[in-house]
Design a protein around this motif. Structure first.
Motif, PDB file in Angstrom:
ATOM      1  N   ALA A   1       0.829  -1.206   0.000  1.00  0.00           N
ATOM      2  CA  ALA A   1       0.000   0.000   0.000  1.00  0.00           C
ATOM      3  C   ALA A   1       0.863   1.255   0.000  1.00  0.00           C
ATOM      4  CB  ALA A   1      -0.922  -0.010   1.217  1.00  0.00           C
ATOM      5  N   LYS A   2       2.038   1.206   0.636  1.00  0.00           N
ATOM      6  CA  LYS A   2       2.925   2.369   0.643  1.00  0.00           C
ATOM      7  C   LYS A   2       3.691   2.492  -0.672  1.00  0.00           C
ATOM      8  CE  LYS A   2       2.094   4.130   4.643  1.00  0.00           C
ATOM      9  NZ  LYS A   2       1.489   5.482   4.721  1.00  0.00           N
ATOM     10  N   VAL A   3       4.093   1.352  -1.222  1.00  0.00           N
ATOM     11  CA  VAL A   3       4.884   1.388  -2.459  1.00  0.00           C
ATOM     12  C   VAL A   3       4.007   1.721  -3.656  1.00  0.00           C
ATOM     13  CG1 VAL A   3       6.282  -0.007  -4.022  1.00  0.00           C
ATOM     14  CG2 VAL A   3       6.617  -0.181  -1.557  1.00  0.00           C
ATOM     15  N   PHE A   4       2.783   1.127  -3.679  1.00  0.00           N
ATOM     16  CA  PHE A   4       1.845   1.390  -4.760  1.00  0.00           C
ATOM     17  C   PHE A   4       0.594   2.042  -4.177  1.00  0.00           C
ATOM     18  CE2 PHE A   4       4.012  -2.642  -5.940  1.00  0.00           C
ATOM     19  CZ  PHE A   4       4.786  -2.127  -6.981  1.00  0.00           C
ATOM     20  N   PRO A   5       0.655   3.305  -3.835  1.00  0.00           N
ATOM     21  CA  PRO A   5      -0.509   3.941  -3.205  1.00  0.00           C
ATOM     22  C   PRO A   5      -1.664   4.075  -4.186  1.00  0.00           C
ATOM     23  CG  PRO A   5       1.171   5.577  -3.718  1.00  0.00           C
ATOM     24  CD  PRO A   5       1.784   4.243  -4.016  1.00  0.00           C
ATOM     25  N   ALA A   6      -2.875   3.824  -3.673  1.00  0.00           N
ATOM     26  CA  ALA A   6      -4.077   3.969  -4.496  1.00  0.00           C
ATOM     27  C   ALA A   6      -4.387   5.451  -4.670  1.00  0.00           C
ATOM     28  CB  ALA A   6      -5.257   3.259  -3.834  1.00  0.00           C
ATOM     29  N   PRO A   7      -4.937   5.846  -5.807  1.00  0.00           N
ATOM     30  CA  PRO A   7      -5.287   7.264  -6.018  1.00  0.00           C
ATOM     31  C   PRO A   7      -6.346   7.703  -5.016  1.00  0.00           C
ATOM     32  CG  PRO A   7      -6.214   5.891  -7.748  1.00  0.00           C
ATOM     33  CD  PRO A   7      -5.275   5.014  -6.971  1.00  0.00           C
TER      34      PRO A   7
END
Length: 636
Positions: free
Chosen positions: A608-614
């Motif tokens: 979740a931190k590396v690929f944060p959702a918009p």
């Protein structure tokens, strides 16, 4: 107050031991009263299912009970008549087999030649006769002439003729006792079946209104298990008797119906019954047939069926129906036989089932469920830890290999390896674990983790290459915009256990393009902060296995947060159960971004931190923008 006193008695080992011995003594001295009562209850469990079916069909309960009992007595009476007729016929023809028996015995004993046992008996008789001779001053005295000189006085034995009452008592006494006990058992069965609901209410009221749920569950499970066991037992024994009867008929053994019925009936007596069922037709075949081929076929028939039943069917069927292990049934059979004799052996399995079920629901008697239960109730990590403490490397590796066939890698880490490390840390803090054993545990778990490295994880690959439906475009955009390798940094706070958990985490996130650099023994907190600042990772993961490491983690988090205000810091307090919320609050208060307790949760937080959702702006009902809410991390 009464419940509290009862609970304290059951939780006190000394008082509980005294109570158990007192109950055993009571059952021993009141056996003549309790044995018919226990037999009545057992027969009630056996007849309860057909009574319930008849009641559901609309028959009044009293009529259903009477009809069931009459049918059961008729079945037993008819079976007894058939068996009795064949036994009478067999008894009349036994003298016809005397010549065949003598021929076979003479071929075995070889007439004219004494056996070794006969020679030993003869020699011992001669020695005893020699020692029994009277001697005078060490010289043997010849007493034959003296015996001839003294005339023998004949012995006269006067036997009084028994009276009519004595003859009647000796003839009918055993039968009257049997009929009296049988009538008492029959009356009890009728009353128990007719007043089943009233009896259940009395049991509930006996244990109090606060224990209604516990008492109801216990009595229901006892009834279901015993009824299921008796039905299965009767079906298995009937099938066994049928196969034996058909097999003996094909071999050519007369009275096959008799031997089949006896085989089915005697098997209701555990352990002793199968031996009796085998010996009777074997002896008869030995007496009836002139050769040895047919008796050997009888032996082969029983050996095949007993092997099939004892090795395959009975352990599976009886274990599932009773919920008691085979060893527990054997030990219980020995105990109940010592206590109540043959009837105790017959009742051993139902009584043991009662003890196992009571131990399941009563905490103070839990040891009954543990010792008698079909399966040992141990968590997977406890079994794995037990193998490691006993220095069984091969057993530990095989245990993990079996777990790999059932669970994904993250579940193996969270359910077996991480809890095992936590148990080792706990025992080491208590000085219950030697340093060499702890080093062995670290070594074996390290080898297991290293062997898993590089092995493809299907779940992770599917997560990386095949995102969930409806999110494929977003995941593809993330992968297109993400760098080839994302650098993360893992800090082991205390010892080797923390390093091993970080290695597990590295395996879980590696297929997703994340590389976790593990730092152990980095020196002082200032040096650790310098290394983190120099390498500038996307996320920092602090690893520590309870019970130690909380204070060190808090200090290190505070130093990192003071130097790097925007750095995501994930703290793993692996395997924590009790006090997890308090530990999470203490760590977040000093600057931790997230506190996790499982590797699966840590992986999700990192992703979740590396690929944060918009982020979508929050608006009120009228469209006014609202401030973003801050989520308080909670234990996984």
């Amino acid at each position: 107050m009464a419940n509290a006193r009862k609970s304290s008695t059951l939780n006190d080992p000394f008082k509980l031991t005294i109570l158990i011995f007192a109950i055993i003594a009571f059952m021993y001295f009141t056996a003549e009263v309790l044995k018919p009562l226990a037999l009545s209850i057992l027969l009630s469990f056996a007849l309860a299912p057909p009574v319930r079916r008849l009641v559901r069909l609309g028959l009044p309960r009293s009529a259903a009970v009477v009809l069931t009992v009459v049918l059961a007595l008729g079945l037993l009476g008819g079976l007894g008549y058939v068996v009795g007729e064949q036994l009478a016929t067999l008894a009349n023809k036994l003298p016809d087999y005397q010549e065949n028996i003598e021929k076979k015995l003479s071929s075995l004993m070889k007439p004219g030649r004494q056996s070794a046992a006969k020679r030993l008996t003869t020699m011992s008789d001669r020695v005893m006769a020699k020692l029994d001779k009277p001697t005078a001053s060490g010289v043997d005295v010849d007493t034959s002439s003296a015996e001839k000189a003294v005339p023998k006085i004949p012995r006269v034995i006067v036997v009084a003729e028994p009276s009519f009452q004595e003859r009647l008592r000796s003839t009918t006494g055993p039968y009257l006792e049997f009929l009296g006990v049988g009538s008492f058992v029959l009356i009890l069965v009728l009353f128990i079946l007719m007043g089943q609901e009233d009896l259940r209410d009395r049991i509930v009221s006996l244990f109090g209104n606060r224990q209604v749920s516990l008492t109801t569950r216990t009595t229901e499970e006892i009834g279901q298990r015993i009824s299921r066991y008796l039905a299965t037992f009767a079906l298995m024994n009937s099938a066994f008797g049928l196969v034996i009867g058909v097999g003996l008929a094909l071999i050519g053994v007369p009275y096959a119906v008799l031997w089949g019925c006896l085989a089915a009936l005697t098997r209701f007596i555990p352990y002793v019954g199968p031996a009796v069922a085998f010996i009777l037709p074997l002896v008869f075949s030995f007496a009836y047939f002139p050769g040895w081929f047919e008796p050997l076929l009888v032996v082969a028939l029983f050996a095949l069926l007993e092997t099939l039943l004892n090795s395959f069917l009975e352990p599976i069927i009886y274990g599932k129906t009773t919920g008691v292990s085979a060893l527990g049934l054997l030990v219980a059979a020995m105990f109940w036989t010592w206590l109540w004799g043959t009837l105790g052996l017959l009742l051993s399995t139902p009584l043991t089932v009662c003890l196992a079920v009571i131990g399941k629901y009563v905490p103070g008697l839990r040891f009954f469920a543990t010792m008698l239960g079909e399966e040992a109730e141990l968590d997977p990590h406890v079994r794995f830890y037990q193998r490691l403490v006993s220095l069984d490397r091969q057993g530990a590796v095989e245990f993990v290999e079996e777990a790999q066939k059932k669970w994904p890698r993250a579940e193996i880490f969270d359910r077996i390896l991480v809890p095992t490390l936590m148990l080792a840390e706990r025992d080491a803090v208590r000085d219950d674990l030697e340093e060499r054993v702890q080093a062995f545990i670290w070594q074996v778990i390290g080898e297991i983790v290293d062997n898993l490295e590089g092995v493809p994880e299907l779940t992770l690959q599917s997560m990386a290459s095949a995102p969930a439906t409806g999110e494929s475009s977003d995941a593809a955009a993330k992968e297109a915009s993400a760098p080839t390798t994302i650098e993360l940094m893992g800090l082991a706070v205390v010892d080797t256990s923390d390093v091993l958990v970080l290695k597990m985490l590295a395996q879980l996130i590696a297929p997703l393009g994340c590389h976790l650099e593990i730092v152990a023994d980095a020196g002082s907190p200032l040096q650790v902060v310098e290394q983190v600042t120099e390498r500038n990772p996307e996320v920092v993961v602090l690893s520590h296995v309870p019970p130690e490491g909380l204070a060190q983690s808090r200090y290190l988090v505070s130093r990192l947060r003071a130097q790097l205000s925007t750095l995501p810091i994930v703290v793993g307090r692996w395997g924590e159960t009790g006090g997890a919320a308090a530990a999470a609050e203490r760590l977040t208060n000093v600057g931790a971004t997230h506190v996790v307790f499982t590797l699966a949760d840590a992986r999700d937080r990192i992703l979740a931190k590396v690929f944060p959702a918009p982020e979508e702006p929050l608006t009120s009902a009228g469209g006014t923008p609202l401030k973003a809410a801050v989520a308080v991390p909670t234990p996984a």
